[in-house]
Design an enzyme around this catalytic site. Structure first.
Site, mmCIF file in Angstrom:
data_model
loop_
_atom_site.group_PDB
_atom_site.id
_atom_site.type_symbol
_atom_site.label_atom_id
_atom_site.label_comp_id
_atom_site.label_asym_id
_atom_site.label_seq_id
_atom_site.Cartn_x
_atom_site.Cartn_y
_atom_site.Cartn_z
ATOM 1 N N GLU A 125 41.247 38.480 51.306
ATOM 2 C CA GLU A 125 41.189 37.172 51.976
ATOM 3 C C GLU A 125 42.542 36.777 52.571
ATOM 4 O OE1 GLU A 125 39.232 34.119 49.640
ATOM 5 O OE2 GLU A 125 40.301 32.529 50.690
ATOM 6 N N LYS A 141 38.001 28.439 41.739
ATOM 7 C CA LYS A 141 37.904 29.658 42.556
ATOM 8 C C LYS A 141 39.243 29.913 43.242
ATOM 9 C CE LYS A 141 36.847 32.203 46.404
ATOM 10 N NZ LYS A 141 37.673 32.455 47.587
ATOM 11 N N ASP A 159 40.724 44.167 34.116
ATOM 12 C CA ASP A 159 39.278 43.938 34.165
ATOM 13 C C ASP A 159 39.070 42.527 34.738
ATOM 14 O OD1 ASP A 159 36.658 43.225 33.664
ATOM 15 O OD2 ASP A 159 36.582 44.207 31.713
ATOM 16 N N HIS A 174 44.612 29.080 58.270
ATOM 17 C CA HIS A 174 43.853 30.309 58.510
ATOM 18 C C HIS A 174 44.014 30.759 59.955
ATOM 19 C CE1 HIS A 174 41.633 31.477 55.013
ATOM 20 N NE2 HIS A 174 41.295 30.232 54.754
HETATM 21 C C1 MEV Z 1 39.259 29.493 49.340
HETATM 22 O O1 MEV Z 1 39.205 30.851 49.021
HETATM 23 C C2 MEV Z 1 39.823 28.705 48.179
HETATM 24 C C3 MEV Z 1 39.787 27.174 48.343
HETATM 25 O O2 MEV Z 1 38.465 26.776 48.682
HETATM 26 C C4 MEV Z 1 40.211 26.594 47.033
HETATM 27 C C5 MEV Z 1 40.031 25.096 46.946
HETATM 28 O O3 MEV Z 1 39.153 24.530 47.645
HETATM 29 O O4 MEV Z 1 40.738 24.485 46.120
HETATM 30 C C6 MEV Z 1 40.682 26.733 49.480
#
Ligand code: MEV
Length: 423
Positions: free
Chosen positions: A81, A259, A275, A373
């Site tokens: 990513e 995430k 792992d 991005h």
């Molecule tokens: C994208 O890979 C991760 C984000 O969505 C994390 C977040 O929203 O805190 C940017």
């Protein structure tokens, strides 16, 4: 001086970056070649898993600027990513201005579970297990004499009763210090080895004998100050606090928040041969430990108006055994980090997770993440059409201003710039 603060690192050609890392970590020419080519010998791959027919490559990058407990780290990250590595480096730079990350980790205590059902007398079974506790621990330790000799091994044993619609189960937890190993093999062997004795003591039937990935006795923590001056002022601090509260109280947001944390942690995990599924399982189950899924990070504002962030999560990582033993690149990644002990690796990964989360919240609470991005995307395009480090910024800036981010336009801009220069 050995520093991870390397201004302009992102603008250098790949080989020059590699040269800097070689110098920093004292890599040999051979290690540099392995990294350059992303080499995993086919015969090693064939022994790692079943039915192998080929290999699969991902980019191996370096996050800069990390200062953790006063030590400089270049952080190896493997991820598909865009923006993750840049965001981590950027956040680490801001934390660095206030002294970097402070991190700590508990001993490497893993939990091995033994499930006992159809126990005729639960109280009596618990009493008998507890009476034999020392012997059970000693028996477990005999199953891994090397670990015991190195100072690790089974430390404690606990019993829980868990209700089900088919009656209660007795769950035995064996707590094992696996030192620098992730430890799954060790604790699974111990659980399987103890099962017959547990059956005899309880009069029940043992079914599962397996590690718990909710490794809540193997925690890593990190915290850092992000001064309001370094991160863009009071309004940014306030925006980040609202972003944090959103995740703290709303599980839908918490999932995405966490995430983002795992973007950083898993990238380091992949680079160092961990792992990753165990780490994900541990992190998310820990985030739900109160019964309500919430954030793995916390934020607060001090009297000076500066922002602080902290993180706490289970990180069952190893620096010996498993993939680390066989994968040449995982070994090189650990050498770049300059890390030998699992606890130190866990501290680094917690710091990267916090950095990643802070960077995401800062972007989300201000310009949004798409701008970053697009910039990165534009930079990649500019470089791929041959813009030199001194030309990249202008090509990127013009494509973004014109909202035309593509190869054709990048080529045209570059040609215009170069002919303009000549004229
Ligand atoms: C994208 O890979 C991760 C984000 O969505 C994390 C977040 O929203 O805190 C940017």
């Amino acid at each position: 001086m050995r520093t991870s603060r390397i201004p302009g690192f992102y603008n250098l050609p790949m080989d020059e970056r590699l040269e800097i890392v070689k110098e920093f970590a004292g890599l040999t020419d051979e290690e540099v070649e392995v990294l350059r080519e992303g080499k995993l010998p086919r015969e090693v791959a064939d022994h790692m898993i079943e039915n192998v027919i080929g290999l699969y490559s991902l980019p191996f990058a370096i996050a800069t600027n990390f200062l953790i407990n006063g030590k400089d780290y270049l952080i190896p990250m493997v991820i598909e990513e865009p923006s993750v590595v840049a965001a981590a480096s950027n956040a680490a730079k801001m934390a660095r201005d206030s002294g970097g990350f402070e991190a700590e980790a508990t001993d490497s205590i893993m939990i091995s579970q033994i499930q006992v059902v159809k126990v005729p007398d639960l109280e009596e079974a618990i009493r008998r297990i507890m009476a034999e506790k020392d012997k059970l621990i000693a028996a477990a330790n005999e199953m891994d004499p090397l670990l015991t000799r190195l100072g690790g091994g089974a430390r404690d044993l606990e019993v829980r009763v868990v209700g089900t619609e088919a009656g209660p189960m007795l769950i035995v937890h064996l707590l094992v210090d696996t030192l620098d190993a992730m430890g799954a093999n060790t604790v699974n062997t111990m659980a399987e080895g103890l099962a017959p004795t547990i059956e005899r003591l309880t009069g029940g039937k043992v079914y599962l004998r397996i590690i718990s990935n909710l490794a809540d006795r193997r925690l890593a923590r990190a915290k850092a100050k992000f001064s309001k001056a370094a991160i863009g002022g009071e309004e940014v601090v306030e925006g980040i606090m609202w972003a944090y509260r959103f995740a703290k109280y709303d599980p839908y947001r918490a999932a995405t928040h966490n995430k983002g944390i795992m973007n950083g942690i898993i990238a380091v995990a992949l680079a160092t041969g961990q792992d990753t599924r165990a780490l994900e399982a541990g992190a998310h189950s820990y985030a739900a430990r109160s019964g309500k899924y919430t954030t793995l990070t916390n934020y607060w504002v001090d009297d000076n108006g500066d922002l602080w962030g902290s993180i706490e999560l289970p990180l069952a990582v190893g620096t010996v055994g498993g993939v680390v033993r066989v994968h040449p690149i995982a070994k090189i990644a650990l050498k770049i980090l300059g890390v030998e002990r699992a606890r130190e690796l866990a501290m680094v990964m917690a710091s990267v997770g916090l950095a990643q989360n802070f960077a995401a919240l800062r972007a989300l609470a201000t310009e949004g993440i798409q701008a970053g991005h697009m910039k990165l995307h534009a930079r990649n395009i500019a470089m791929s059409v041959g813009a030199s480090p001194s030309e990249v910024d202008e090509v990127v800036e013009r494509m973004i201003r014109e909202r035309k981010i593509n190869f054709e336009r990048a080529k045209q801009i570059l040609e215009e710039m170069r002919s303009g220069k000549k004229a």
